[in-house]
Design an enzyme around this catalytic site. Structure first.
Site, PDB file in Angstrom:
ATOM      1  N   SER A 108       0.841  -1.193   0.000  1.00 28.59           N
ATOM      2  CA  SER A 108       0.000   0.000   0.000  1.00 28.59           C
ATOM      3  C   SER A 108       0.873   1.238   0.000  1.00 28.59           C
ATOM      4  O   SER A 108       2.034   1.196   0.429  1.00 28.59           O
ATOM      5  CB  SER A 108      -0.889   0.018   1.251  1.00 28.59           C
ATOM      6  OG  SER A 108      -1.559   1.254   1.401  1.00 28.59           O
TER       7      SER A 108
ATOM      8  N   TYR B 279      -2.698  -0.277  10.255  1.00 22.84           N
ATOM      9  CA  TYR B 279      -2.704  -0.727   8.858  1.00 22.84           C
ATOM     10  C   TYR B 279      -1.363  -0.393   8.207  1.00 22.84           C
ATOM     11  O   TYR B 279      -0.774  -1.237   7.514  1.00 22.84           O
ATOM     12  CB  TYR B 279      -3.847  -0.059   8.094  1.00 22.84           C
ATOM     13  CG  TYR B 279      -3.863  -0.389   6.623  1.00 22.84           C
ATOM     14  CD1 TYR B 279      -4.218  -1.657   6.188  1.00 22.84           C
ATOM     15  CD2 TYR B 279      -3.529   0.576   5.666  1.00 22.84           C
ATOM     16  CE1 TYR B 279      -4.236  -1.968   4.835  1.00 22.84           C
ATOM     17  CE2 TYR B 279      -3.551   0.273   4.314  1.00 22.84           C
ATOM     18  CZ  TYR B 279      -3.900  -0.993   3.900  1.00 22.84           C
ATOM     19  OH  TYR B 279      -3.908  -1.297   2.561  1.00 22.84           O
TER      20      TYR B 279
END
Length: 279
Positions: free
Chosen positions: A133, A146
């Site tokens: 990501s 995250y």
């Protein structure tokens, strides 16, 4: 023709990667929790082999890998795509929420990779594609856990790119920005159950409030993103990182600038921490 093993292929970028790989002429193993939930175009395709796999069920992983090898004889590309998000200030996130996230995003990836590597070492070739990501190179408020999981993915992938080179196996982490999938839906994204009012109006909760506005209006096109992932993976040599999307490239430039700003004021004193007798 190569054999691709794609986790989390029932929807989103995983399903689009499976479609793009098929369009390029490859065979695809779709490893999903419930094969019945595969899109019809994948479920009925003659070159798609669905296997039931929850990557957090460590004991079930070897059987899924063995089934893929029995069906196609090899695994050339592993796409570690299965994962989800978690929003909330770090103080709001419970230990159970954090561990559940890491069980999927990090340990699931580790365990699937570990199961596939003997197959690739036996072949003397293979490519690992880990879906990371933008949050894997830049920590942002409201997504600290995250980000931590995706920083871990990037670190694992970088290490594997060197560790596995003697066996002819390459490793790449893909770091997408925001793509127009259902990743921001509740099916893919959790919010900390405990909300602390003190964070209202601060950056951590601004991120929470942004989600409803951004959902299904994201900048990136998952079909185009998946096509590029397949194109890059099909080349002879993988890059260590594939920075994917306009917003990723923009934030990468910000990150590079921050690194320079952090390094320069302290460069000489940092160098001076060496022993006086160091050459």
């Amino acid at each position: 023709m190569s054999v691709w093993f794609v986790t989390g292929a029932s929807r989103g970028i995983g399903a689009e990667i499976a479609r793009a790989a098929l369009a390029a002429g490859h065979d695809v193993v779709t490893a999903v929790r419930d094969p019945k939930r595969l899109p019809e175009d994948l479920k009925g395709h003659e070159r798609v082999f669905p296997v039931a796999l929850d990557v957090t069920d460590t004991a079930a992983i070897p059987a899924a890998v063995d089934a893929a090898v029995t069906r196609f004889g090899r695994i050339d590309v592993l796409v570690n795509n299965a994962g989800r998000g978690l929003l909330g200030a770090l103080e709001e996130i419970t230990d159970a929420e954090a561990r559940s996230l890491f069980d999927l995003n990090v340990f699931g990836l580790i365990n699937v990779t570990r199961a596939v590597l003997p197959v690739m070492r036996g072949q003397g070739s293979g490519k690992l594609v880990h879906i990371g990501s933008r949050s894997g190179f830049e920590g942002e408020p409201g997504v600290s856990l995250y980000s931590a999981s995706k920083f871990a993915v990037a670190g694992i992938s970088e290490a594997l790119s060197v560790e596995l080179a003697p066996f002819g196996i390459q490793s790449m982490v893909v770091e997408p920005g925001v793509f127009r999938t259902d990743f921001l839906d509740s099916t893919s994204l959790s919010v900390a159950a405990h909300r602390i009012p003190a964070y209202d109006g601060t950056p951590a909760h601004v991120t929470l409030d942004w989600i409803d506005e951004a959902n299904h209006a994201q900048l990136g096109d998952p079909v185009k993103g998946a096509a590029l992932i397949v194109e890059v993976t099909s080349a002879e040599k993988l890059p260590t990182h594939l920075y994917l999307g306009r917003d990723t490239l923009e934030r990468l430039e910000v990150k590079i600038g921050r690194i320079r700003d952090d390094v320069e004021p302290w460069r000489e004193k940092s160098l001076a921490t060496a022993h006086d007798d160091a050459a």
